[in-house]
Design a protein around this motif. Sequence first.
Motif, mmCIF file in Angstrom:
data_model
loop_
_atom_site.group_PDB
_atom_site.id
_atom_site.type_symbol
_atom_site.label_atom_id
_atom_site.label_comp_id
_atom_site.label_asym_id
_atom_site.label_seq_id
_atom_site.Cartn_x
_atom_site.Cartn_y
_atom_site.Cartn_z
ATOM 1 N N GLU A 196 0.828 -1.200 0.000
ATOM 2 C CA GLU A 196 0.000 0.000 0.000
ATOM 3 C C GLU A 196 0.866 1.256 0.000
ATOM 4 N N SER A 197 2.022 1.203 0.657
ATOM 5 C CA SER A 197 2.854 2.391 0.841
ATOM 6 C C SER A 197 3.493 2.901 -0.439
ATOM 7 N N ASN A 198 3.683 2.048 -1.459
ATOM 8 C CA ASN A 198 4.308 2.535 -2.697
ATOM 9 C C ASN A 198 3.515 2.138 -3.939
ATOM 10 N N SER A 199 2.203 2.024 -3.790
ATOM 11 C CA SER A 199 1.377 1.602 -4.924
ATOM 12 C C SER A 199 1.214 2.705 -5.964
ATOM 13 N N ASP A 200 1.359 3.969 -5.554
ATOM 14 C CA ASP A 200 1.282 5.091 -6.489
ATOM 15 C C ASP A 200 2.692 5.556 -6.814
ATOM 16 N N VAL A 201 3.173 5.199 -7.996
ATOM 17 C CA VAL A 201 4.533 5.547 -8.373
ATOM 18 C C VAL A 201 4.552 6.897 -9.088
ATOM 19 N N ASN A 202 5.671 7.601 -8.962
ATOM 20 C CA ASN A 202 5.858 8.897 -9.607
ATOM 21 C C ASN A 202 6.453 8.666 -10.995
ATOM 22 N N LYS A 203 5.711 9.027 -12.047
ATOM 23 C CA LYS A 203 6.138 8.746 -13.410
ATOM 24 C C LYS A 203 7.508 9.350 -13.724
ATOM 25 N N LEU A 204 7.778 10.563 -13.248
ATOM 26 C CA LEU A 204 9.053 11.212 -13.541
ATOM 27 C C LEU A 204 10.218 10.436 -12.916
ATOM 28 N N LEU A 205 10.033 9.994 -11.682
ATOM 29 C CA LEU A 205 11.087 9.209 -11.033
ATOM 30 C C LEU A 205 11.238 7.848 -11.704
ATOM 31 N N VAL A 206 10.121 7.260 -12.134
ATOM 32 C CA VAL A 206 10.170 5.958 -12.813
ATOM 33 C C VAL A 206 10.969 6.062 -14.106
ATOM 34 N N LEU A 207 10.728 7.107 -14.886
ATOM 35 C CA LEU A 207 11.450 7.271 -16.149
ATOM 36 C C LEU A 207 12.945 7.465 -15.913
ATOM 37 N N GLU A 208 13.283 8.188 -14.861
ATOM 38 C CA GLU A 208 14.701 8.351 -14.535
ATOM 39 C C GLU A 208 15.337 7.012 -14.183
ATOM 40 N N GLN A 209 14.641 6.212 -13.390
ATOM 41 C CA GLN A 209 15.158 4.895 -13.015
ATOM 42 C C GLN A 209 15.223 3.959 -14.224
ATOM 43 N N ALA A 210 14.256 4.089 -15.145
ATOM 44 C CA ALA A 210 14.254 3.251 -16.346
ATOM 45 C C ALA A 210 15.501 3.525 -17.186
ATOM 46 N N LYS A 211 15.861 4.798 -17.307
ATOM 47 C CA LYS A 211 17.074 5.132 -18.070
ATOM 48 C C LYS A 211 18.324 4.603 -17.368
ATOM 49 N N LYS A 212 18.342 4.677 -16.039
ATOM 50 C CA LYS A 212 19.478 4.138 -15.285
ATOM 51 C C LYS A 212 19.595 2.626 -15.457
ATOM 52 N N ALA A 213 18.435 1.967 -15.646
ATOM 53 C CA ALA A 213 18.439 0.515 -15.842
ATOM 54 C C ALA A 213 18.828 0.132 -17.265
ATOM 55 N N GLY A 214 19.002 1.133 -18.144
ATOM 56 C CA GLY A 214 19.433 0.861 -19.517
ATOM 57 C C GLY A 214 18.307 0.750 -20.519
ATOM 58 N N LEU A 215 17.063 1.043 -20.101
ATOM 59 C CA LEU A 215 15.934 0.973 -21.027
ATOM 60 C C LEU A 215 15.873 2.245 -21.868
#
Length: 300
Positions: free
Chosen positions: A109-128
């Motif tokens: 419940e505590s992290n069910s709403d993710v922040n799209k901007l932070l997700v995209l930053e992490q996606a680039k760090k993961a190499g996507l």
Amino acid sequence: MILIISENKENTTNEVIKYLLAMNKKFIRVHEDEIFEIQTDQKRLLLVSHRNKFYIDEISSVWYRNGGLNFRRLRYENESINLNMNEYQHWLEDYVRKTLESKRHINKESNSDVNKLLVLEQAKKAGLDVPDYFLADNTDEVELNKTIIKTIGGNPRAENIIKDSTGMMYTSVVKEPQRGHFFITFFQEKIEKDFEIRSFYLNGKVWSTAIFSQNDEQTKIDFRKYNHKKPNRNVPYQLPKDIEEKIHQLMLSLDLNCGSLDLIKSQHKFYFLEVNAIGQFLGHSIICNYSLEKEIANYL
């Protein structure tokens, strides 16, 4: 004992429960209209609502589907006491939530709403690969017909536009400039796609579906604008192993062990768009014969 936190009549939850019943597993389903009191019994914490009653130490695994745990707080005639007690009760509620999340679980419940901007930053760090994007409060530098506009939030709905209904906010192409300034908005490069991909992730494993939405004017920009008269073709799809590994690294960085991800296949590239921790997957599970409901039940 398995704890399931879900909305009333949520169909995906119903399908998972069918497998739990077939497996003769004990479970408790918490609905969004339940309000719990935290009590003690024989030095154990006990949660009690009008529908359910359970000790938190008897819960072995938790599936957070949606909704949440709601608590009733004690009220006193003296407002000063109320202020102090609300703070104390908050920490007790926090303890209960965190204790349940520390157990074997699918989503939190505590992290069910993710922040799209932070997700995209992490996606680039993961190499996507991620389509170019930017934030702006005007369209002065927006390239028309080659830029899409999306919400910063994951999957918002405009509630009560019409009585007893909701309105989905879809992705759309910017076709003409907008005068003046507006609230800071998310703009993204429009990718010409071969097809879209919906992937379901659960504890390191990925199941993907190719969605041929590009040949239908209604669905070519956003496949969620479903054409019920002529549905898009959906087929099982195997992502390259390196893309699946990057998805795994992304989910680890977000502390998500389950979710639905959207990608686009364009020529030789796979572009990551977003992840929804509580995304819908039942339709793709049925079409592709993935039995994801059984996978969830087995994990729990």
